[in-house]
Design an enzyme around this catalytic site. Structure first.
Site, PDB file in Angstrom:
ATOM      1  N   GLY A 126      42.605  46.357  31.159  1.00 31.68           N
ATOM      2  CA  GLY A 126      42.083  45.965  32.462  1.00 31.68           C
ATOM      3  C   GLY A 126      42.732  44.696  32.958  1.00 31.68           C
ATOM      4  N   ASN A 127      42.148  44.111  33.990  1.00 28.84           N
ATOM      5  CA  ASN A 127      42.709  42.889  34.570  1.00 28.84           C
ATOM      6  C   ASN A 127      41.568  41.975  35.003  1.00 28.84           C
ATOM      7  OD1 ASN A 127      42.104  43.348  37.565  1.00 28.84           O
ATOM      8  ND2 ASN A 127      43.166  45.238  37.004  1.00 28.84           N
ATOM      9  N   ARG A 128      41.930  40.791  35.489  1.00 34.68           N
ATOM     10  CA  ARG A 128      40.947  39.736  35.744  1.00 34.68           C
ATOM     11  C   ARG A 128      40.330  39.769  37.140  1.00 34.68           C
ATOM     12  NH1 ARG A 128      41.342  36.036  31.650  1.00 34.68           N
ATOM     13  NH2 ARG A 128      43.356  35.885  30.595  1.00 34.68           N
ATOM     14  N   SER A 129      40.563  40.803  37.920  1.00 32.52           N
ATOM     15  CA  SER A 129      40.025  40.802  39.278  1.00 32.52           C
ATOM     16  C   SER A 129      38.496  40.885  39.288  1.00 32.52           C
ATOM     17  CB  SER A 129      40.598  41.979  40.072  1.00 32.52           C
ATOM     18  OG  SER A 129      40.034  41.991  41.357  1.00 32.52           O
TER      19      SER A 129
END
Ligand code: CTP
Ligand code: CA
Length: 233
Positions: free
Chosen positions: A33-36
């Site tokens: 995943g990512n940090r958004s």
């Protein structure tokens, strides 16, 4: 334009906003995943609703509250789910804004049971590329006259600065507007304030806006409104 005109300049319009970050499962408990946080996309959705639009928010793991004025919220997890939800809503939309951080790749295989530690070195994770939802929307134009807007999260690197990468990306994607957004330590992701340069499909600067994520959201809609055709009667 301030006041009455701007307040309802999206009345009668249907807009779709994707927000957050997609997660690609590796096994039942792990994902890439990512940090958004989804904050900027949630503000874009809320600003459109405040200006009179019927808003569908496709929310990928959004960790901030969503304004109740947003008419529909569709929760998704993966890029495949986000793609289906966005394209479904886009069929009747005047505007689609892809503010979500979409995973570029996903694991080639998803384990049905938890991956266990093994003796020796762990296996490399094989990845396959996800569809580019924004480029597809710009190509397909699911509704005539639809305005397609993307975001470009850039850090700049040895081959070019943030805006150079953003302009090149605008030409690649074919969206009507691309909001070029610097990200990295303390900028863009997870913070309250933001700054974006809006460029057109040829990479030309159309509008620049900074401040709170709500101010950026309103600046984005200010740039979209003139691109809209006549509203349906
Ligand atoms: N996007 C998308 N589908 C993907 C990847 C990105 O729709 N598979 C959208 C994002 O929602 C955003 C825009 O494309 O509106 C740009 O995303 P970004 O990650 O900045 O660009 P990429 O084309 O993925 O290029 P790169 O990550 O290599 O910079
Ligand atoms: Ca990407």
């Amino acid at each position: 334009v301030r006041g009455q005109d701007r307040e309802q300049d999206l009345a009668g319009r249907r807009v779709v906003v994707s927000a957050g970050g997609t997660r690609e499962p590796l096994d039942p408990v792990r994902f890439l995943g990512n940090r958004s946080s989804g904050r900027q996309g949630a503000e874009i959705a809320a600003a459109a609703a405040a200006r009179g639009a019927h808003v569908t928010l496709v929310a990928a793991n959004v960790s901030v509250p969503v304004d109740p004025a947003v008419a529909d919220v569709v929760a998704v997890e993966t890029t495949a789910e986000l793609r289906d939800a966005v394209r479904d809503a886009a069929r009747t939309a005047d505007v689609v804004v892809m503010a979500a951080a979409v995973a570029d790749f996903r694991p080639a295989a998803v384990a049905g049971t938890k991956i266990k530690k093994t003796a020796g070195a762990p296996a490399a994770i094989e990845l396959v590329e996800n569809p580019d939802v924004l480029a597809e929307l710009a190509r397909d134009r699911l509704r005539a006259g639809q305005v397609v807007v993307g975001f470009a999260a850039e850090t700049g690197d040895a081959t070019g600065d943030v805006l150079a990468h953003g302009r090149a990306k605008a030409r690649r994607k074919g969206a009507d507007l691309l909001a070029v957004n610097e990200v990295g330590d303390g900028v863009g992701f997870g913070v309250a304030d933001n700054h974006v340069t809006l460029v057109d499909a040829e990479g030309r600067t159309v509008h620049e806006v900074g401040g709170t994520k709500r101010a950026v959201a309103d600046g984005l809609w200010d740039a979209v409104v003139p691109l809209l055709g006549a509203a349906d009667a």
